[in-house]
Design a protein around this motif. Structure first.
Motif, short mmCIF file in Angstrom:
data_model
loop_
_atom_site.label_atom_id
_atom_site.label_comp_id
_atom_site.label_asym_id
_atom_site.label_seq_id
_atom_site.Cartn_x
_atom_site.Cartn_y
_atom_site.Cartn_z
N ASP A 341 -0.82 38.96 3.01
CA ASP A 341 -1.19 38.67 1.62
C ASP A 341 -0.59 39.69 0.65
O ASP A 341 -0.83 39.62 -0.56
N GLY A 342 0.18 40.66 1.17
CA GLY A 342 0.82 41.65 0.32
C GLY A 342 -0.09 42.75 -0.17
O GLY A 342 0.28 43.51 -1.07
N LEU A 343 -1.28 42.90 0.43
CA LEU A 343 -2.25 43.88 -0.07
C LEU A 343 -2.22 45.18 0.74
O LEU A 343 -1.94 46.24 0.20
N LEU A 344 -2.52 45.13 2.02
CA LEU A 344 -2.46 46.34 2.85
C LEU A 344 -1.02 46.58 3.30
O LEU A 344 -0.34 45.67 3.78
N THR A 345 -0.55 47.82 3.17
CA THR A 345 0.78 48.17 3.66
C THR A 345 0.70 48.56 5.13
O THR A 345 -0.38 48.86 5.66
N GLN A 346 1.84 48.58 5.79
CA GLN A 346 1.87 49.00 7.19
C GLN A 346 1.37 50.43 7.33
O GLN A 346 0.64 50.76 8.27
N VAL A 387 -5.74 37.57 9.29
CA VAL A 387 -4.61 37.80 10.18
C VAL A 387 -4.71 39.20 10.79
O VAL A 387 -5.02 40.17 10.09
N ILE A 388 -4.43 39.30 12.08
CA ILE A 388 -4.51 40.59 12.78
C ILE A 388 -3.36 41.48 12.34
O ILE A 388 -2.19 41.13 12.50
N LEU A 389 -3.70 42.67 11.82
CA LEU A 389 -2.68 43.62 11.38
C LEU A 389 -2.51 44.78 12.35
O LEU A 389 -1.55 45.54 12.23
N ASN A 571 -12.05 47.74 -6.84
CA ASN A 571 -13.05 46.68 -6.64
C ASN A 571 -12.46 45.45 -5.95
O ASN A 571 -13.12 44.41 -5.88
N THR A 572 -11.24 45.57 -5.45
CA THR A 572 -10.55 44.43 -4.85
C THR A 572 -10.60 44.49 -3.33
O THR A 572 -10.19 45.49 -2.72
N LEU A 573 -11.07 43.43 -2.71
CA LEU A 573 -11.09 43.32 -1.26
C LEU A 573 -9.66 43.16 -0.74
O LEU A 573 -8.93 42.27 -1.18
N ILE A 574 -9.26 44.02 0.22
CA ILE A 574 -7.88 43.95 0.72
C ILE A 574 -7.80 43.81 2.24
O ILE A 574 -6.71 43.70 2.80
N GLY A 575 -8.94 43.79 2.92
CA GLY A 575 -8.92 43.65 4.37
C GLY A 575 -10.24 44.08 4.97
O GLY A 575 -11.25 44.20 4.27
#
Length: 646
Positions: A341-346, A387-389, A571-575
């Motif tokens: 979703d482009g939110l959490l980086t590797q 999705v599994i990260l 305040n944004t849910l990212i994972g």
């Protein structure tokens, strides 16, 4: 005082191995034996386990179905004695007529035996040996069962993990020895399933069905003489769990756990059976089970911790100093990646996983022997689509926690999501097939009703992302009593009323995947239906009378006990992150402080803002819990209340 992460020597993480796979008091193994002295079940071992079970059953005038698996769930053999019941009845003893409770003579006995064997193998490690009787004690409405005004079992809901539709577990059709493999009925709470040990390390499990009932023990205040358990006990002779690692040497919440109500001395064969497999074969035969085992070949087990088992030391450089393990099937399955979703980086995913294991590697275990051992568990991170990260494990973590950690991460994500209400409303409905799989015979249960109940019991804002839920919070409203354990009250919003509740019918948790389990049973039973797909989500199958659309965020099912938290950026849910493998307070700590540590390391993410956490909401019956951490958790520091204020 901060934990001395860098001062902790790697040698302290690695324990010496001792010999002995029999009923010795202490094997000396505390986590490293599987890799320093690799063991596996050989064909002759499997034959011996089966022959010992057949000898005991015959001595008791019983006819049994016996399954043997390796530690990662590969079914090595299924043996059915001539004349044994081909099917079993699912019976909780509560006569609820809901969920799976009451399915009669339709579930193949082989599936019950496999589920029991998988449970014994998956719940155990070099630090603890748990059986299906242990599972029965920790999944009921009170802990201990029948003790009024006590909360539900610490692993309440774990029975609906390792599901046949899970997108994490592997299958026989994958043509690989790698695990973890799925279980046909989830984890079992029916006595008669044990782990198998060699040289102090878990190498597999054995499960037995002989009494025709797949149930549980509702009252543990006395000792049973359970037929399945007696036969399974005889089967383990020579592969017994070390005495010091058994559940009865371990406490949870100040209560001793149960391992078995019988020992070898109570068996008819006394642990001294001399029956050969060739002789046993005159009383039955190996039985093919669709999706699990192809007779007549008897399999050889895998060596846990080697690539063949699906678990190996991590190959990710960022984890090189953590004694970490990863899942593998030819190549690593879940190395850290960025969110779809482009939110959490590797880099952020890597930091969450790393900081979670940093805490685990210094955390005192709840369910491992000897006392003072380190916590062992699995950590999973997902994005906002589920999705599994990334998945990362400590050494010797119980296998069950692999799938469960992912369930916890996805569950925390699902209930913290702004689309929770819409997803439940879109899930449709479910009807139960009681007593068989002919026609749905109960009025449909609408998933919209669960959304309505949650809104009424807590707040309408829960349906639109107005509050952040930890996995513990979800569990608070998924019990048949709210507040948990108080019998004079009604159910939590996600549960059924107690009169219609059982461990085979938990409410929303089972209802979401009920049709998938039933379809899988029909497939194995040869009723002309296809097997379930990989992943529990997807549209219903109207031709089968199905009407449930499982939300995509819950592709391996919903979990309802502690050990998962959402991840936010502002305040944004990212994972979300989930942890499983030890006591639930330990799981909570590793998840919560894993995110907190990543927040300090990256400065770009964090735990849910305190104002968003569901434990800030006043509701009748008291506030829900977000996380609960042990008071003085670490082995190398006297720090206390380490989660407070974060």
């Amino acid at each position: 005082m901060k934990p001395r992460w860098l001062a902790w020597p790697l040698a302290a993480l690695l324990a010496a191995c001792g010999g002995g796979g029999g009923p010795s008091d202490d094997s000396g193994c505390t986590g490293s034996c599987a890799t320093s002295n690799p063991q596996r079940l050989e064909v002759a071992d499997v034959q011996r386990v089966i022959a010992q079970a057949v000898d005991e059953a015959d001595a008791r005038g019983a006819l049994a179905t016996i399954a043997v698996t390796d530690r990662v769930g590969n079914v090595l053999a299924v043996f059915q004695m001539t004349g044994a019941d081909p099917a079993l009845t699912v019976r909780s003893g509560r006569n609820t007529g809901t969920g799976l409770d009451g399915l009669t003579d339709v579930v193949p006995s082989s599936l019950g035996a496999i589920a029991k064997a998988v449970t014994g193998a998956y719940l155990s490690s070099e630090g603890n040996a748990f059986s299906t009787r242990t599972a029965s004690q920790i999944v009921q409405d009170h802990f201990n069962p029948k003790e009024r005004d006590q909360p539900g079992g610490p692993l309440f809901g774990v029975q609906f993990s390792q599901l046949p539709c899970s997108d994490l577990t592997l299958r026989l059709a994958d043509a690989t020895s790698a695990g973890p493999k799925r279980s046909p009925l989830g984890l079992s709470a029916d006595a008669g399933g044990f782990p198998l040990y060699k040289a102090g390390t878990v190498v597999g499990g054995v499960g037995v069905i002989a009494d025709g009932v797949y149930g549980l023990d509702l009252d543990i205040r006395g000792n049973d003489s359970d037929l399945d358990e007696l036969i399974a006990t005889a089967a383990t002779a020579g592969f017994d769990a070390p005495q010091d690692r058994r559940a009865n040497r371990i406490t949870a919440g100040g209560l001793s756990l149960r391992y078995s109500d019988v020992g070898q001395s109570q068996t008819a064969t006394g642990g001294r059976s001399t029956l050969t497999f060739a002789q046993a074969s005159a009383q039955g035969s190996l039985l093919s089970v669709s999706g699990y085992y192809l007779a007549p070949a008897i399999g050889t087990g895998t060596r846990f911790g080697q690539a063949e088992s699906g678990y190996q030391p991590s190959t990710v450089p960022a984890f090189a100093d953590l004694d970490a393990f990863e899942l593998v099937n030819g190549a690593p399955r879940f190395p850290p990646i960025a969110g779809t979703d482009g939110l959490l980086t590797q880099a952020e995913v890597t930091s969450v996983l790393r900081n979670a294991l940093l805490n685990a590697n210094h955390l005192r275990a709840q369910i491992r022997r000897p006392v003072g051992s380190l916590m062992r568990g699995t950590v999973s991170v997902v994005d906002t689509s589920g999705v599994i990260l990334g998945v990362l494990r400590t050494r010797d973590a119980p296998v069950f926690g692999t799938d469960v950690s992912l369930q916890k991460a996805r569950s925390a994500l699902f209930f913290s999501s702004p689309t929770l209400g819409a997803d439940l409303n879109a899930a449709g409905s479910v009807s139960y097939f009681i007593p068989d799989l002919g026609t749905a015979t109960t009025p449909p249960v609408s998933f919209a009703d669960y959304a309505t109940a949650l809104s009424a019991q807590l707040s309408p804002a829960t349906l639109t992302g107005g509050f952040a839920f930890g996995a513990r919070s979800i569990g608070n409203v998924a019990r048949p009593f709210f507040p948990d354990g108080v019998e004079e009250t009604g159910p939590g919003a996600l549960s059924k009323p107690f009169a219609r509740w059982s461990p085979f019918s938990t409410g929303l948790q089972l209802d979401l995947v009920y049709e998938r389990i039933v379809q899988h049973v029909g497939f194995v039973a040869g009723l002309g239906v296809p097997d379930v797909g990989v992943g529990c989500s997807g549209p219903p199958a109207p031709a089968l009378g199905f009407a449930t659309t499982v939300p995509a965020k819950l592709d391996n099912g919903l979990q309802i006990f502690a050990g998962g938290v959402p991840i936010y950026r502002g305040n944004t849910l990212i994972g979300a992150v989930g942890v499983s493998g030890d006591g639930i307070d330990q799981d909570d700590l590793v998840a919560f402080l894993g995110v907190d540590g990543a927040a300090r390391a990256t400065g770009t993410l964090g735990n849910a803002p305190r104002a968003l956490r569901i434990d800030t909401l006043d509701v009748p019956g008291g506030r829900l819990r977000y996380v609960q951490c042990p008071q003085a958790p670490f082995v190398d520091t006297d720090a206390q209340n380490v989660c407070q204020g974060k």
